[in-house]
Design a protein around this motif. Structure first.
Motif, PDB file in Angstrom:
ATOM      1  N   ASP A  43       0.828  -1.207   0.000  1.00 60.00           N
ATOM      2  CA  ASP A  43       0.000   0.000   0.000  1.00 60.00           C
ATOM      3  C   ASP A  43       0.863   1.259   0.000  1.00 60.00           C
ATOM      4  N   ARG A 103       3.207 -13.614  -5.538  1.00 57.43           N
ATOM      5  CA  ARG A 103       1.995 -13.551  -6.355  1.00 57.43           C
ATOM      6  C   ARG A 103       0.868 -12.847  -5.591  1.00 57.43           C
ATOM      7  N   ALA A 107      -0.720  -9.292  -6.613  1.00 55.18           N
ATOM      8  CA  ALA A 107      -2.159  -9.228  -6.883  1.00 55.18           C
ATOM      9  C   ALA A 107      -2.822  -8.164  -6.012  1.00 55.18           C
ATOM     10  N   HIS A 108      -2.407  -8.060  -4.758  1.00 59.93           N
ATOM     11  CA  HIS A 108      -2.924  -7.024  -3.863  1.00 59.93           C
ATOM     12  C   HIS A 108      -2.595  -5.636  -4.410  1.00 59.93           C
ATOM     13  N   VAL A 110      -1.962  -4.762  -7.494  1.00 57.65           N
ATOM     14  CA  VAL A 110      -2.743  -4.527  -8.715  1.00 57.65           C
ATOM     15  C   VAL A 110      -4.190  -4.191  -8.370  1.00 57.65           C
ATOM     16  N   ALA A 111      -4.797  -4.929  -7.440  1.00 61.65           N
ATOM     17  CA  ALA A 111      -6.186  -4.673  -7.059  1.00 61.65           C
ATOM     18  C   ALA A 111      -6.349  -3.282  -6.463  1.00 61.65           C
ATOM     19  N   GLU A 112      -5.423  -2.893  -5.606  1.00 66.56           N
ATOM     20  CA  GLU A 112      -5.481  -1.560  -4.998  1.00 66.56           C
ATOM     21  C   GLU A 112      -5.248  -0.474  -6.041  1.00 66.56           C
ATOM     22  N   ASP A 114      -5.969  -0.714  -9.258  1.00 65.48           N
ATOM     23  CA  ASP A 114      -7.206  -0.664 -10.059  1.00 65.48           C
ATOM     24  C   ASP A 114      -8.296   0.149  -9.362  1.00 65.48           C
ATOM     25  N   ALA A 115      -8.371   0.024  -8.039  1.00 61.33           N
ATOM     26  CA  ALA A 115      -9.390   0.747  -7.274  1.00 61.33           C
ATOM     27  C   ALA A 115      -9.075   2.238  -7.172  1.00 61.33           C
ATOM     28  N   SER A 118      -6.943   4.791 -12.970  1.00 67.81           N
ATOM     29  CA  SER A 118      -7.172   4.195 -14.282  1.00 67.81           C
ATOM     30  C   SER A 118      -6.493   5.083 -15.315  1.00 67.81           C
ATOM     31  N   THR A 122      -1.123  -4.627 -16.581  1.00 69.22           N
ATOM     32  CA  THR A 122      -0.139  -5.484 -15.922  1.00 69.22           C
ATOM     33  C   THR A 122       0.481  -6.455 -16.909  1.00 69.22           C
TER      34      THR A 122
END
Length: 145
Positions: A43, A103, A107-108, A110-112, A114-115, A118, A122
């Motif tokens: 984060d 991984r 993934a965490h 990338v998800a954060e 994306d939220a 924009s 990836t």
């Protein structure tokens, strides 16, 4: 976590014959995950990626961040960024996160991302990727958390 970030006019990631991620103007971030990294570090790194001032303002000074520059963010996992290279002639990967931990944290991240922003694109974790870019400047920084 480490991120080697480059200001780009365009960047893409190809796996096999398929482009899996692409941005125009923005930031390419190669991401290395160490064994002791956690979600809090991911984060913190994302905050730095989105707010690091590496884009030119109207006076040509690096005063704008990715959001102000309205650029894309291309995140690519790269475990070699955390290699130990201070001794000998062969890198040591003892500090790198095991694949499943790396991984999950990637993934965490990338998800954060994306939220929060924009466009985000990836690469593919663990794949043999071909990364193409046009470095703008060139401007490249190593960010660590």
């Amino acid at each position: 976590m480490r991120a080697l970030v480059q200001r780009v006019t365009q960047a893409s990631v190809t796996v096999g014959d398929t482009v899996v991620g692409r941005i125009d103007h923005g930031m390419l971030a190669l991401i290395g995950v160490e064994a002791d990294d956690d979600a809090a570090r991911a984060d913190k790194l994302l905050h730095r990626l989105l707010h690091y001032r590496m884009f030119a303002d109207a006076d040509g000074r690096m005063n704008h961040n990715l959001q102000q520059a309205e650029g894309g963010l291309l995140l690519v996992s790269q475990f070699t960024l955390v290699a130990g290279t201070d001794k000998g002639l062969r890198p040591s990967f003892s500090r790198a996160a095991p694949p499943e931990h790396g991984r999950a944290l990637f993934a965490h991240l990338v998800a954060e991302a994306d939220a929060a922003w924009s466009p985000v694109a990836t690469g593919r974790f663990g794949a043999d990727m071909q990364v193409a870019l046009v470095n703008d400047g060139p401007v490249t920084f190593l960010l660590e958390t």
